[in-house]
Design an enzyme around this catalytic site. Structure first.
Site, PDB file in Angstrom:
ATOM      1  N   HIS A 134      -1.045   1.947  -1.465  1.00  0.00           N
ATOM      2  CA  HIS A 134       0.352   1.627  -1.861  1.00  0.00           C
ATOM      3  C   HIS A 134       0.388   2.209  -3.366  1.00  0.00           C
ATOM      4  O   HIS A 134       1.446   2.879  -3.626  1.00  0.00           O
ATOM      5  CB  HIS A 134       0.845   0.092  -1.993  1.00  0.00           C
ATOM      6  CG  HIS A 134       2.090  -0.315  -2.610  1.00  0.00           C
ATOM      7  ND1 HIS A 134       3.165   0.400  -2.171  1.00  0.00           N
ATOM      8  CD2 HIS A 134       2.585  -0.836  -3.751  1.00  0.00           C
ATOM      9  CE1 HIS A 134       4.354  -0.023  -2.929  1.00  0.00           C
ATOM     10  NE2 HIS A 134       3.681  -0.704  -4.065  1.00  0.00           N
ATOM     11  N   ARG A 192       1.920   6.734   4.966  1.00  0.00           N
ATOM     12  CA  ARG A 192       1.332   6.522   3.764  1.00  0.00           C
ATOM     13  C   ARG A 192      -0.121   6.588   3.838  1.00  0.00           C
ATOM     14  O   ARG A 192      -0.808   5.676   4.206  1.00  0.00           O
ATOM     15  CB  ARG A 192       1.804   5.128   2.925  1.00  0.00           C
ATOM     16  CG  ARG A 192       1.514   5.229   1.550  1.00  0.00           C
ATOM     17  CD  ARG A 192       1.711   3.783   1.039  1.00  0.00           C
ATOM     18  NE  ARG A 192       0.490   2.937   1.346  1.00  0.00           N
ATOM     19  CZ  ARG A 192       0.296   1.920   1.590  1.00  0.00           C
ATOM     20  NH1 ARG A 192       1.525   0.927   1.309  1.00  0.00           N
ATOM     21  NH2 ARG A 192      -0.624   1.110   1.819  1.00  0.00           N
ATOM     22  N   TYR A 226      -6.049  -4.166   4.590  1.00  0.00           N
ATOM     23  CA  TYR A 226      -5.329  -4.797   5.557  1.00  0.00           C
ATOM     24  C   TYR A 226      -5.102  -3.499   6.721  1.00  0.00           C
ATOM     25  O   TYR A 226      -4.238  -3.964   7.465  1.00  0.00           O
ATOM     26  CB  TYR A 226      -4.157  -5.045   4.921  1.00  0.00           C
ATOM     27  CG  TYR A 226      -3.235  -4.112   3.909  1.00  0.00           C
ATOM     28  CD1 TYR A 226      -2.596  -2.959   4.439  1.00  0.00           C
ATOM     29  CD2 TYR A 226      -3.671  -4.335   2.569  1.00  0.00           C
ATOM     30  CE1 TYR A 226      -2.095  -2.352   3.374  1.00  0.00           C
ATOM     31  CE2 TYR A 226      -3.131  -3.269   1.711  1.00  0.00           C
ATOM     32  CZ  TYR A 226      -2.126  -2.357   2.047  1.00  0.00           C
ATOM     33  OH  TYR A 226      -1.671  -1.295   1.315  1.00  0.00           O
TER      34      TYR A 226
END
Lengths: 361, 397
Positions: free
Chosen positions: A263, A259, A272
């Protein structure tokens, strides 16, 4: 010496057709000789990415709701679309616009959906396909159910279901694949392992070495493929689809991708994950790889690329205009499509909504 | 001209902080080009340009916190872009979120005002969360009469409760909009904002966590000369008290059951302003001379009353002082505001008839009220502190 013996052994094969630079790793499937198909598949990836970029910008400027980007998943999504037959049934999570576009869903539909208008799930060209499924894993029992219906009706079709790496931790996933395995349902499950379930990396998601091996417990054949390799996705899913349609039962395919986006537009992945990891993943992204492959075969020139980009932008702009000009639905739309007959409580809510909607305009 | 207002960049956010502009006034910008970086409660977000055009105004600077829906930037749109922008404007204006709202090209301010007036005639739109509507219905409150304090005037549960359940005298306000029932005199409901709301919250926090105990006494100022500066003397006395009982110049964390004692004495001074209570902090009370204390006190009080006091100057006091007696009042039970553990209140200085030895005399005395958090300070510590404060105050000038 003792009573111990091995009663079963399993392995998970891994397949790829192209390396990271689009160079074939061995003999390619026969269908790869279809130059027009290859070009079309490539175009569909660029089309998805062009739309995707614009959709993020629309959210950033207040014209679209929360939106989950598909950046980096284009091969996994388009490859599955290209492997399906028109009468198969598609079950998605929420990113798979590349598959939806392949199935004939309009850009306008996707914009309407993420703009909060349920009419965006009324797919004109593939009405049997299910809408996006935001609750994680919940599409899997739907897909197993559809596959059961196909089996009962004795049709030559199959259900194709996407799920993410995080989704494979859900009970619904295990229940669905167990059922598909024991009933030998015509179901193809594609696990798009993009390494991140929002902020949870796969290593924190499961102790399993692969996600594909979860199929073993359900007695379903499984393999892992390079999900950024358009050719292998189309080929592996195509084999599984043909087998399912022929009554050969389910298959689970884990497509390894990454990805490249946050998100969703509500997320900030820099909090993160490292810039180094992201940069490394960018080098393996699917579109540049496929373009290099096409160029190496003399199937794609700069003029083709320029023309494609212009055409995609034009198409996206037209869809955005249409979207922004679409009149809003009335508040009744929230109620009209839930039950054939509204319950008294919902009827009261609908009437209340009407009263306040009248105040609001 | 197009005015771009800050959209909700996450889900249900109320504000965002401007990090960086990528454009300046006068710049030409293309639609979707990088325009601005903002930080929300959830993420750092890049906001692209909503239109192609020329930037004519920036309404916020890096570091500013901007509410959702506030104007951010203005564009003079290109001829080609203006149509699309107008369409976007029209469409967005009809959306609930109202995140992108601009003027139609050619729409004058007078026209806009006329439109607004026309809208006002048909009644303002009512926006309330569903639970607030349900509560309003059960309380018999017409939701349209409630003042919303949520994002963009959204009516929240608290807003409905403020109208429908405002305590003991609520009965007269239950149906503020009902024509047949005139509101009681002075019965306008005011939802607390800003300082008053902050006070409500910190007082509730104190009530819910502190075990408050108050003790009262008087300091005899008979030995003082003229030209008295009560507050600087009280600050000096606090320093003396803290030297005797360091436990009163401290913070207590009830969750971790831990306290922090401080060498540095930073005294929060309660200042009464028109808008409500402000508590600017005078730092290093233990190091300043009386003259320095007076200068700093005057500066802080002025800044508090002008509301120019910086947010840094309102934080992290280690002890608190309320000289309520400058107006009226002899004793009080001042409220300890966590994480601090004590507050001293000084009542109205007065001439008292006292027993001086075997004689009756008239002395000037200052009433003192000390409240301490009994979770972390013993009664002995508190009264030894108070005794030291009194002894210091009773010294001659």
């Amino acid at each position: 010496m003792s009573g111990q013996r091995i009663v079963a052994q399993f392995e998970i094969p891994y397949r790829a057709c192209l390396d990271g630079d689009g160079v074939p790793l061995g003999a390619l499937p026969a269908w790869v000789d279809d130059a027009e198909l290859l070009r079309h598949m490539y175009r569909m990836m660029v089309r998805a990415r062009t739309f995707d970029t614009k959709a993020v910008n629309l959210q950033r400027t207040g014209k679209l709701g929360t939106y989950p980007s598909c950046l980096g998943h284009e091969a996994a999504h388009v490859g599955v679309g290209a492997a399906m037959h028109a009468d198969d049934v598609l079950f998605t999570v929420y990113r798979e616009i590349g598959t939806k576009f392949w199935r004939g869903v309009d850009m306008l539909d996707i914009l309407l959906y993420w703009g909060g208008d349920e009419r965006g799930t009324r797919y004109q060209r593939s009405p049997q396909d299910f809408p996006f499924c935001v609750p994680i894993g919940s599409q899997m029992p739907h897909a197993a159910g559809a596959a059961l219906a196909i089996q009962i009706r004795d049709q030559r079709r199959c259900a194709v279901a996407f799920i993410g790496d995080g989704g494979t931790s859900q009970g619904a996933f295990y229940e669905a694949i167990n059922f598909a395995g024991v009933r030998s349902l015509p179901l193809v499950c594609v696990i798009v392992n993009n390494r991140w379930a929002i902020s949870v990396p796969v290593v924190a998601q499961t102790a399993a070495q692969t996600l594909a091996q979860k199929a073993i417990a359900a007695g379903i054949p499984a393999l892992q493929v390079d999900g950024n390799d358009l050719l292998v996705v189309r080929d592996a899913v195509g084999d599984a689809v043909e087998r399912a349609r022929a009554g050969g039962g389910p298959t689970i395919i884990e497509a390894l991708t990454y990805r490249l986006s946050d998100h969703t537009t509500s997320d900030d992945a820099t909090r993160y994950r490292s810039a180094e990891e992201l940069a490394a993943a960018h080098r393996l992204e699917p579109i540049a790889r496929m373009r290099k492959f096409l160029q190496s075969r003399g199937l794609w020139a700069q003029a083709d690329e320029d023309g494609l980009r212009a055409a995609c932008s034009e198409e996206v702009e037209a869809a955005v205009k249409q979207y922004l000009a679409t009149p809003k639905q009335s508040t009744d739309a929230m109620f009209d499509y839930v039950y054939a007959q509204l319950t008294p409580a919902l009827r009261a809510q609908r009437d209340e909504a009407r009263r306040y909607a009248a105040l609001a305009h | 001209m197009t005015v771009f207002k800050l959209p909700d960049l996450g889900e249900g956010l109320s504000e965002a902080e401007i990090l960086r502009w990528h454009v300046k006034v006068g710049d030409q910008i293309e639609v979707d080009a990088p325009m601005l970086s903002v930080e929300t409660a959830k993420a750092v977000v890049e906001v692209p340009s909503p239109v192609s055009g020329t930037v004519t105004a920036l309404h916020a600077q890096p570091g500013d916190r901007i509410e959702i829906g506030a104007p951010l930037i203005e564009f003079a749109a290109d001829a080609a872009a203006s149509q699309a922008a107008a369409r976007a404007t029209l469409s967005a204006a009809s959306e609930d979120s109202g995140t992108v709202v601009g003027h139609m090209p050619g729409l004058s301010d007078a026209d806009a005002a006329a439109l607004e007036a026309a809208n006002a005639v048909t009644g303002p739109r009512v926006r309330a969360v569903p639970a607030a509507r349900a509560l309003a219905r059960s309380l018999g409150v017409e939701v349209g009469t409630v003042t919303g304090t949520g994002r963009g005037g959204l009516i929240t549960l608290d807003d409905v409760m403020a109208v429908g359940m405002p305590g003991a005298n609520a009965a007269s306000k239950m149906h503020p909009a009902t024509a047949t029932r005139p509101p009681a005199a002075g019965g306008d409901v005011e939802v607390l904002r800003s300082l008053r709301r902050a006070m409500a919250q910190s007082m509730a926090l104190s009530r819910d966590s502190v075990m408050a105990c108050s003790v009262f006494d008087d300091a005899d100022l008979h030995s003082w000369g003229t030209g008295r500066d009560y507050t600087t003397r009280v600050l000096r006395a606090i320093t003396t008290g803290v030297r005797t009982e360091p436990g009163l110049n401290a913070w207590f964390d009830g969750k971790s059951q831990s306290r922090t004692l401080f060498e540095q004495i930073d005294v929060g001074i309660a200042v009464d302003t028109i808008d409500g209570l402000l508590v600017p902090v005078i730092r290093h009370v233990e190091k300043r001379s009386a003259a320095q204390l007076r200068v700093e006190l005057d500066r802080l009080k002025r800044a508090a009353r002008d509301r120019t006091v910086g947010s840094e100057e309102l934080r992290n006091f280690t002890f608190m002082l309320s000289n309520f007696g400058s107006m009226a009042g002899r004793y009080a039970t001042p409220i300890v505001v966590p994480p601090a553990v004590a507050i001293l209140g000084t009542g109205r200085v007065r001439r008292d008839v006292i027993a001086a030895g075997e004689r009756v005399e008239i002395h000037t005395r200052m009433p003192l009220s000390l409240t301490f958090d009994h979770r972390v300070i013993t009664g002995g510590e508190a009264v030894r502190f108070l005794g030291a404060v009194i002894a210091d105050l009773e010294l001659p000038e």
